[in-house]
Design an enzyme around this catalytic site. Structure first.
Site, PDB file in Angstrom:
ATOM      1  CB  CYS A  62      -1.780   1.799   4.612  1.00 42.89           C
ATOM      2  SG  CYS A  62      -1.397   3.420   3.888  1.00 42.89           S
ATOM      3  CG  LEU A  63       3.349   4.557   7.064  1.00 46.29           C
ATOM      4  CD1 LEU A  63       4.441   4.510   6.017  1.00 46.29           C
ATOM      5  CD2 LEU A  63       3.082   5.996   7.480  1.00 46.29           C
TER       6      LEU A  63
END
Length: 565
Positions: free
Chosen positions: A297-298
């Site tokens: 993800c991030l």
């Protein structure tokens, strides 16, 4: 010292910031300006579109005069047989036709900005969801049947559940059922040691369970929007435990939950004190070996930035890069773009200037709106009308264990990546100099998930356009979290996988879908095999930490940052 962009720099700017923050608190961090502008754009263009009006009038007349048809059982909201009976089938059909009409009314109006059309359509969709016949006892046949059978006891339980939920919301107390999933006791229990710690993260080295391991270690960067143990849930679905058990030396970053004192931490800090510091530690503990870097993800977006920085600076310590549900091109970020525009970001910055961080509730609210049928209305029906609390599992407990985001970093993330797409355009600066993913040459494994509402797989797929390196793309069933936590043996799972070798022509996402072979089961073994092909023959395990080189064992996994609230 130069102030971060989100901080007011004069008394007049402070006045504006205070007002915007107050409006944000009153509107649950939603910008009323963009809602108003979107409505005006749509309404004025629709008023000047007599052809579209005639089309909508014809659609409404056709729906009114058409013979009744069975409710589509493919719509999960009305799939139960009770909805096929009169009068519920009439109410259900009327609701679905109204949804179709508003979908047509809010889209395809000539001249309306696409973002404004999406905002108006999204607003109409959620307004309609609030008046669905599912949501009221008198028009929901399943609720009526349950009420008759239990003589109203379900409604009494539902009222009790509502009072408990309201009390917890007012006091900020957690659901006590989550206590059965305590980190270090029930989840995040893969054995390991904390071998490094700084102001931003703890680095965990996991204890080996095999006789030997591949010489190249795996270093995992999870998203700091949530806690790392999404990748180390129960022993049955821990990706970290799976990798350790298949002969890999695994390290994972556990991010600090930032507070007001971390407000000035920016993306450069996450590169320096996160990626570089962790990589230095791994190199000291496993010397003379390149590293398989993995980002979720991030954390994957951060890894892209760091890898491009390393390539720019001639740092060749990476053996490969693996990106799990992580975006690098934000030109089509999916439904989250509904909540990210200049007006919305300015409001969030105003609120973050007060607190120093983005709260977990602000992030959770946006995600709930994106999936309100599942996360809001279905929950309310089950809990308050049926009188049943949905069972809790470890993934739900992890999802409730939310974190904050530093104000400066989040402002940079929203503006430079979501609004300006600087990373994909070669404008993203690290330490004052731009980086580009075109410089990355190491093999890449990239995972997308079919029903991802955070990082849509077609957006993740755009990495193909940003690098000419060997790129293996896998697409798995499931969503942003459940698709990644998809252990072998998980029922009803499948994935597609295809490798673009260096020099191969580009395949668009639709062509890729037709070309890639589909496989039943979990994508984990395919990734493990890919790592194996890019690793050396197994050797003796490295030590746990390396005191002589400044990395002693500090604590046992899962460390202390995981417990910060």
């Amino acid at each position: 010292m130069k102030l971060p962009s989100f901080l007011p720099k004069s008394s007049t700017e402070q006045l504006d910031q205070r007002l915007h923050a107050a409006i944000g608190r009153a509107t649950s961090s939603m910008s009323p300006t963009i809602a108003l502008l979107s409505y005006i754009d749509w309404a004025t263009h629709l008023a000047a579109a007599p052809g579209k009006q005639l089309e909508l009038l014809h659609t409404a007349a056709s729906q009114t005069l058409a013979a009744p048809v069975p409710v589509a059982q493919s719509d999960w909201r009305f799939g139960d047989p009770e909805w096929q009976q009169w009068p519920y089938n009439i109410w259900c059909r009327s609701f679905l036709l109204t949804e179709q009409w508003w979908q047509a009314a809010t889209h395809g109006v000539r001249g309306v900005a696409p973002h404004h059309a999406d905002v108006v359509g999204f607003t109409a969709q959620h307004w309609l969801a609030s008046i669905s016949p599912r949501n009221f006892p008198a028009t929901n046949p399943q609720v009526l049947q349950r009420t008759r059978r239990e003589h109203g006891a379900n409604l009494v339980r539902g009222m009790q559940n509502m009072v408990q939920d309201l009390g917890r919301r007012l006091t900020g107390a957690a659901d006590p059922r989550f206590d059965q999933f305590m980190p270090g006791r029930d989840v995040a229990i893969t054995p390991g040691k904390v071998v490094f710690k700084n102001k931003l993260m703890e680095l965990i080295q996991y204890s080996p369970t095999t006789d030997k391991a591949h010489p190249e270690p795996i270093l995992i960067f999870p998203a700091w929007i949530m806690k790392y143990y999404i990748l180390d849930l129960s022993p049955q679905n821990s990706l970290i435990k799976y990798l350790v058990g298949r002969g890999h030396t695994v390290f994972c970053v556990s991010w600090k939950n930032p507070g007001h004192e971390e407000r000035d931490l920016g993306m450069d800090d996450y590169v320096s004190f996160g990626v570089r510091a962790a990589l230095d530690a791994v190199n000291a503990i496993v010397p003379a070996q390149k590293v398989h870097a993995t980002g979720y993800c991030l954390g994957g977006t951060l890894l892209c930035i760091a890898a491009a920085t390393m390539a720019r600076d001639g740092d060749d310590r990476l053996a490969s890069i693996s990106l799990l549900a992580a975006q690098s091109d934000f030109s089509e970020p999916g439904d989250l773009s509904l909540f990210i525009d200049a007006s919305q970001v300015a409001m969030l910055e105003a609120q973050m200037a007060d607190t120093g961080y983005l709260t977990a509730d602000q992030m959770a609210g946006a995600f709930q709106l994106l999936r309100s049928d599942y996360l809001v209305w279905s929950y309310m029906i089950d809990t308050y009308l049926m009188g049943e609390r949905p069972p809790i599992n470890e993934l739900m407990a992890w999802n409730a264990d939310a974190t904050r985001m530093p104000a400066r970093m989040h402002s940079q993330y929203l503006r430079r990546l979501f609004l300006d797409n600087d990373l994909a355009q070669g404008r993203y600066p690290v330490n004052g100099r731009p980086v580009a993913l075109t410089d990355v040459r190491v093999p890449i494994f990239c995972l997308g998930t079919e029903s991802d509402h955070v990082a849509p797989w077609r957006s993740v797929f755009k990495l193909h356009l940003l690098t000419s390196a060997e790129l293996t793309f896998a697409l798995t069933s499931g969503g942003h979290n459940a698709g990644v936590v998809s252990e072998p043996g998980h029922p009803n799972r499948h994935y597609k996988c295809h490798t673009r070798a260096v020099g191969d022509p580009y395949l668009g996402p639709d062509e890729w879908l037709q070309t890639a072979a589909q496989h039943p089961g979990s994508w984990w073994p395919a990734w493990r095999d890919w790592l194996g092909r890019h690793s050396g023959a197994p050797v003796a395990h490295p030590s746990m930490g390396n005191r002589k080189r400044g990395y002693p064992v500090i604590d046992s996994a899962p460390g202390t940052y995981i417990f910060e609230k």
